[in-house]
Design an enzyme around this catalytic site. Sequence first.
Site, PDB file in Angstrom:
ATOM      1  N   ASP A 121     -27.411 111.550 -92.430  1.00  0.00           N
ATOM      2  CA  ASP A 121     -26.637 111.958 -93.772  1.00  0.00           C
ATOM      3  C   ASP A 121     -26.767 110.736 -94.893  1.00  0.00           C
ATOM      4  O   ASP A 121     -26.572 110.948 -95.853  1.00  0.00           O
ATOM      5  CB  ASP A 121     -25.325 112.677 -93.757  1.00  0.00           C
ATOM      6  CG  ASP A 121     -24.966 113.260 -95.008  1.00  0.00           C
ATOM      7  OD1 ASP A 121     -25.930 113.995 -95.641  1.00  0.00           O
ATOM      8  OD2 ASP A 121     -23.847 113.312 -95.366  1.00  0.00           O
ATOM      9  N   SER A 136     -24.336 117.755-100.244  1.00  0.00           N
ATOM     10  CA  SER A 136     -25.254 118.176 -99.057  1.00  0.00           C
ATOM     11  C   SER A 136     -24.821 119.709 -99.008  1.00  0.00           C
ATOM     12  O   SER A 136     -23.813 119.942 -98.860  1.00  0.00           O
ATOM     13  CB  SER A 136     -24.971 117.374 -97.799  1.00  0.00           C
ATOM     14  OG  SER A 136     -25.206 115.970 -97.841  1.00  0.00           O
ATOM     15  N   GLN A 179     -32.549 118.006 -94.585  1.00  0.00           N
ATOM     16  CA  GLN A 179     -31.436 118.495 -95.562  1.00  0.00           C
ATOM     17  C   GLN A 179     -32.150 119.145 -96.612  1.00  0.00           C
ATOM     18  O   GLN A 179     -32.750 118.865 -97.411  1.00  0.00           O
ATOM     19  CB  GLN A 179     -30.605 117.346 -95.501  1.00  0.00           C
ATOM     20  CG  GLN A 179     -29.337 117.539 -96.448  1.00  0.00           C
ATOM     21  CD  GLN A 179     -28.646 116.334 -96.756  1.00  0.00           C
ATOM     22  OE1 GLN A 179     -28.496 115.714 -97.664  1.00  0.00           O
ATOM     23  NE2 GLN A 179     -27.809 115.850 -95.775  1.00  0.00           N
TER      24      GLN A 179
END
Length: 302
Positions: free
Chosen positions: A217, A241, A291
Amino acid sequence: MEPHTGGATTPDSAPTLRMTRMLDLEQLEVELFRGFGVERSPMRVFGGVVAAQSLVAAGRTVPAGRLVHSLHAYFLRPGDPSVPIVYRVDPIRDGGSFTTRRVTAQQHGEAIFTLSASFHTPEDGFTHQLPRLDAPSPEDLPVTPGSMDDADELSRRWYSTLPERHPFEFRFDGELPRLATGRGERVAPRQRFWLRSREPLPDDPLLHRCAATYASDMLLLSSSLGLHGTTLDSRDLQFASLDHAVWFHGPFRADEWLYYDQEGTWAGGGRALCRGRMFNRAGALVVSVVQEGLIRQRPRVE
């Protein structure tokens, strides 16, 4: 090979986040855990912390010998760094060679994050990978990028606080898009760097995959912004996110150098899709990441 001394590669005068403490969950019941170790957090908990701790909780309920090979997650609400996070594991299935777990992370009586993870008993099979690693070794890259000397004040401050925000050290391959943005330039939505845990980790393969989940991330959403002349800390950008997927392809150690190649492959409608690949020193593709995140423009507040 450069020895791992555990030292930070950015200014080390600030307190740093410890990986082993972050991944050490308290078990409350058979399928209920509580997470601590979020040190020096900003206004909200970094998503990689919640994802990594969720995977720790799931992995602690899985039969011995099964390794996580994929996870799919949704970020639902910002995490509150002032209180612990409770992780509730739902044992979906234990099959002959695969195990599935679902985890819900909760704070203040509400779900802030959900994760589904699949674990697999290792077995032999066909092997190939595309693409191959094409990168300089971490020892050939400077500890502090030379381009940082001429960076704008916001970028220098961002770089100097990396040890406070993440338990990894870095070697950046080329100039980060945010530095070009600081000069008013627009560049391709791609960034690449080597990373490894600042502290040695135990031999438990689950912990290394949890550490890589945290790392997956880091900076990923920012890779989408090089074309658009902005950064995640711009006052006129709202970001978060939204959903996150990780696939683990083979054994690796997160306290040894991994090369993270990130691309922002699409943006539109206030969202961006970013892809990442992690390679080990031998050039094996060990982790793939996708993502989708929110990158919403809003009126600038003077």
